[in-house]
Design an enzyme around this catalytic site. Structure first.
Site, PDB file in Angstrom:
ATOM      1  N   LYS A 111       6.366  32.220  54.819  1.00 60.50           N
ATOM      2  CA  LYS A 111       7.157  31.007  55.071  1.00 60.50           C
ATOM      3  C   LYS A 111       7.539  30.902  56.545  1.00 60.50           C
ATOM      4  CE  LYS A 111       8.885  30.040  50.516  1.00 60.50           C
ATOM      5  NZ  LYS A 111      10.002  29.852  49.630  1.00 60.50           N
ATOM      6  N   LYS A 191      -3.595  28.325  47.267  1.00 58.81           N
ATOM      7  CA  LYS A 191      -2.851  27.782  46.133  1.00 58.81           C
ATOM      8  C   LYS A 191      -2.482  26.328  46.426  1.00 58.81           C
ATOM      9  CE  LYS A 191       1.356  28.515  43.520  1.00 58.81           C
ATOM     10  NZ  LYS A 191       2.626  29.179  43.372  1.00 58.81           N
ATOM     11  N   LYS A 194       1.854  21.128  48.651  1.00 63.37           N
ATOM     12  CA  LYS A 194       2.027  19.969  49.518  1.00 63.37           C
ATOM     13  C   LYS A 194       1.874  20.387  50.986  1.00 63.37           C
ATOM     14  CE  LYS A 194       3.487  15.748  50.457  1.00 63.37           C
ATOM     15  NZ  LYS A 194       2.631  14.605  50.199  1.00 63.37           N
TER      16      LYS A 194
END
Ligand code: SF4
Length: 327
Positions: A111, A191, A194
């Site tokens: 992240k 995966k 968005k």
């Protein structure tokens, strides 16, 4: 009754990966367990969304859950921030979590790489808030995708630590795996998400879906229609596994292997089969959007039920850790 708990983050529109990996599972789980499903807006703050964008996304995720079959008469559907006990328990668990445990979380690194301009402390302590989400409802079954296994293991360790230090309080949360634990995106690599831009939106029309499917990766060795294909290595064929009958899948596989079926026609079949699932969901979502007061009522009733369950846990937790005497 055994409880289950899960949440969906309101970042971007729901996609097929959310539907197959989470929502289908929720609809099954609500038949077997006392279910708590929430829109985790506190988690979304780690991406610093604009306030109006976040509020809209929260409603869209709730609408998507309901339109996909989450039944507010069977499950408790609510918004995480409407239950302040999530933040309270998260702090208590933060003080119990060794820094070294958080340092091992690979998702923090992923992240951080996705938003290098905003590596905030919330990204680092994110798994503790997840642990609080689960523990608050003393959930024993937690539906998670493969990418969340490390966080759920951390949750188990943290709750065992709490039980060891303060006395038996929380059950061990067990993983419930969906039939689609990892749906790959249209790029055929990562995966579906968005942020990767490789998603098929749950509310997209059939035409929009077909437009995306046209550019989607197939068997890389099949360059021309006359080349014989290998459906097992084709991401489009893996989508057929979720939307297409076994009989039609056999026909597709045979047509692909013999080069009788072209990828465009194969994708058209997929788009039609997806639309048979997405169309009714899109229609139910439109009805829900047209009546905002009804959605408000459902979420308010869900928050009332969730707060009652959360407060019962917190009274015990506060007493155990010495923050407040039990009355
Ligand atoms: S025909 Fe279908 S299964 Fe075969 S390579 Fe093309 S898209 Fe994939």
């Amino acid at each position: 009754m055994v409880r289950t708990m899960s949440g969906i983050q309101p970042t971007g529109n729901l996609h097929i990966g959310n539907y197959l990996g989470a929502l289908v599972n929720f609809v099954e789980l609500q038949q077997q367990y006392e279910s708590f499903f929430c829109v985790v807006d506190l988690h979304a703050l780690t991406q610093r969304p604009e306030a109006a964008v976040l509020q809209r996304a929260v409603r869209e995720v709730a609408i998507g859950m309901l339109a996909s079959g989450v039944d507010p008469d069977k499950a408790t559907l609510f918004v995480q921030s409407h239950v302040p006990q999530h933040s309270e328990l998260a702090w208590i668990l933060t003080c119990l979590t060794p820094l070294g445990d958080l340092n091992r979380m690979t998702q923090f690194k992923d992240k951080s790489a996705q938003q290098p301009e905003n590596i905030n402390a919330g990204l680092f302590t994110y798994p503790i808030l997840q642990t609080a989400d689960i523990a608050l409802y003393r959930a024993e079954r937690v539906p998670v995708g493969e990418d969340q296994d490390q966080h759920l293991e951390l949750a188990r360790e943290t709750l065992r630590r709490f039980n060891f230090v303060y006395g038996e309080t929380f059950p061990d949360p067990q993983t419930v795996r969906s039939k689609a634990p990892r749906v790959i995106g249209l790029d055929g690599q990562a995966k579906m998400s968005k942020s990767k831009g490789n998603e098929i939106g749950l509310f997209e029309t059939a035409d929009e879906t077909m437009l995306k499917l046209r550019g989607a990766k197939t068997d890389p060795a099949r360059l021309r229609k006359s080349d014989k294909g290998t459906p097992e290595v084709c991401n489009i064929f893996s989508y057929h596994g979720y939307f297409t009958s076994a009989e039609q899948r056999e026909e597709i596989a045979a047509g692909c292997r013999s080069a009788q079926l072209g990828c465009f026609d194969c994708k058209k079949m997929l788009a039609a089969n997806m639309e048979a699932v997405k169309g009714p969901i899109r229609e139910r979502a439109a009805v829900l959007r047209s009546d905002p007061a009804r959605l408000d009522d459902i979420l308010a009733a869900g928050a009332d039920k969730a707060r009652a369950a959360a407060e019962a846990t917190m009274q015990l937790v506060r007493e155990r850790v010495g923050l407040r005497r039990k009355d």
